[in-house]
Design an enzyme around this catalytic site. Structure first.
Site, PDB file in Angstrom:
ATOM      1  N   TYR A 113      -6.151 -13.784  -1.379  1.00 16.39           N
ATOM      2  CA  TYR A 113      -6.615 -13.019  -0.215  1.00 16.39           C
ATOM      3  C   TYR A 113      -7.364 -13.960   0.715  1.00 16.39           C
ATOM      4  CZ  TYR A 113      -9.251  -9.297   2.278  1.00 16.39           C
ATOM      5  OH  TYR A 113      -9.813  -8.478   3.226  1.00 16.39           O
TER       6      TYR A 113
ATOM      7  N   LYS B  29      -2.431 -11.919   0.460  1.00 13.67           N
ATOM      8  CA  LYS B  29      -2.796 -11.059   1.584  1.00 13.67           C
ATOM      9  C   LYS B  29      -3.343 -11.981   2.657  1.00 13.67           C
ATOM     10  CE  LYS B  29      -5.990  -7.423   3.087  1.00 13.67           C
ATOM     11  NZ  LYS B  29      -7.102  -6.509   2.690  1.00 13.67           N
TER      12      LYS B  29
END
EC number: 4.3.3.7
Length: 298
Positions: free
Chosen positions: A139, A167
């Site tokens: 992320y 992400k």
């Protein structure tokens, strides 16, 4: 793991953690939220990520919320656990505690505040991946962490078997192309930016981990279902209606606006957040309400 794995594609909800006026997690409300997203057609839920207020929940609370979310889902929708920390040892502890929880994978953020080098970021995620068999999703959100994980570092990490995707929340859609080029077509890229999410799909992303999804779940599920089969005319029509909302849900720090919006729509019983986050400013509330009306939600 194939980039077409349905566990990590489509419309994924960065789920809020509902709380009562005393700041306690409202598990009854959480169960209703899970049901709401299953009925709306969401593809997966992220439990206790940034939007779920992971930073102000203890490790024990984090684990309990994730386990209850899995319990409420009853296998009907994949649950991705927020398991990041800025101390590698803490992230490893959290990941180990989730080993038998039933989650589909873990979302682990780039260490925040302490600003590691690219080598430090690599070693951090490598150590986490080595402690578990659970699929790991990286992320990258430099606007909140203060550190930007470069595509070259992502490509190094993609060689580790259970690091399956990222992400990518810079909002720079050119990153999607760069990561795909360097990490390979089977490495999953999920947009973490609602305003550019549809454009990310056009450039090869498999899905979006979305804040807007909390309050426009069916629209978002429909939009990305259309987009992933190449029907961008229908997807763009929905996205245009939601664009003001995509922006105004970040008019104050996330998840302040989205919690207020969810409360305004009756999806949660309280807009309460734990300090240092406070509820949406009164002078800002009409702007978010207008965005909800433009989106057709009010």
């Amino acid at each position: 793991m194939s980039a077409q794995n349905p566990l990590f594609s489509g419309s994924i909800v960065a789920l809020v953690t509902p709380m009562n006026h005393y700041g306690e997690v409202d598990f009854s409300c959480l169960e209703k939220l899970v049901e709401h997203h299953i009925e709306a057609g969401s593809n997966a839920l992220v439990s206790v990520g940034t939007t779920g207020e992971s930073a102000t929940l203890s490790i024990e609370e984090n684990v309990k919320v994730i386990e209850k979310t899995v319990e409420f889902a009853k296998g009907r929708i994949p649950i991705i656990a927020g398991a990041g920390a800025n101390a590698t040892s803490e992230a490893i502890t959290m990941t180990k505690l989730l080993r038998d929880s039933g989650v589909a994978g873990c979302l682990s953020v780039v260490p925040y505040y302490n600003k590691p080098t690219q080598e430090g970021i690599y070693q951090h995620f490598k150590a986490i991946a080595e402690c578990t068999n659970l699929p790991q999703i990286l992320y990258n959100v430099p606007s909140r962490t203060g550190s930007d994980m470069k595509p070259e570092t992502v490509a190094r990490l993609a060689k580790i078997e259970n690091i399956v995707g990222i992400k990518e929340a810079t909002g720079d859609v050119s990153r999607i192309v760069k990561i795909k080029q360097l990490a390979g077509k089977n490495f999953i890229v999920l947009s973490g930016d609602d305003a550019t999410g549809l454009e990310a799909i056009k450039l090869g992303a498999e899905g979006v981990i979305s804040v807007t999804n909390n309050i426009a779940a069916k629209d978002m599920a429909d939009m990305y279902r259309y987009a992933l089969v190449g029907d961008f005319d229908k997807a763009e029509e929905i996205n245009a209606r939601l664009m003001r909302l995509h922006h105004d849900l970040f008019i104050e720090s996330n998840p302040i606006p989205v919690k207020w919006a969810a409360y305004r729509l009756g999806l949660i019983k309280s807009s309460h957040l734990r300090l240092p986050l406070t509820t949406l400013s009164e002078e800002i509330q009409p702007k978010v309400e207008d965005a909800l009306k433009i989106a057709g939600l009010l």
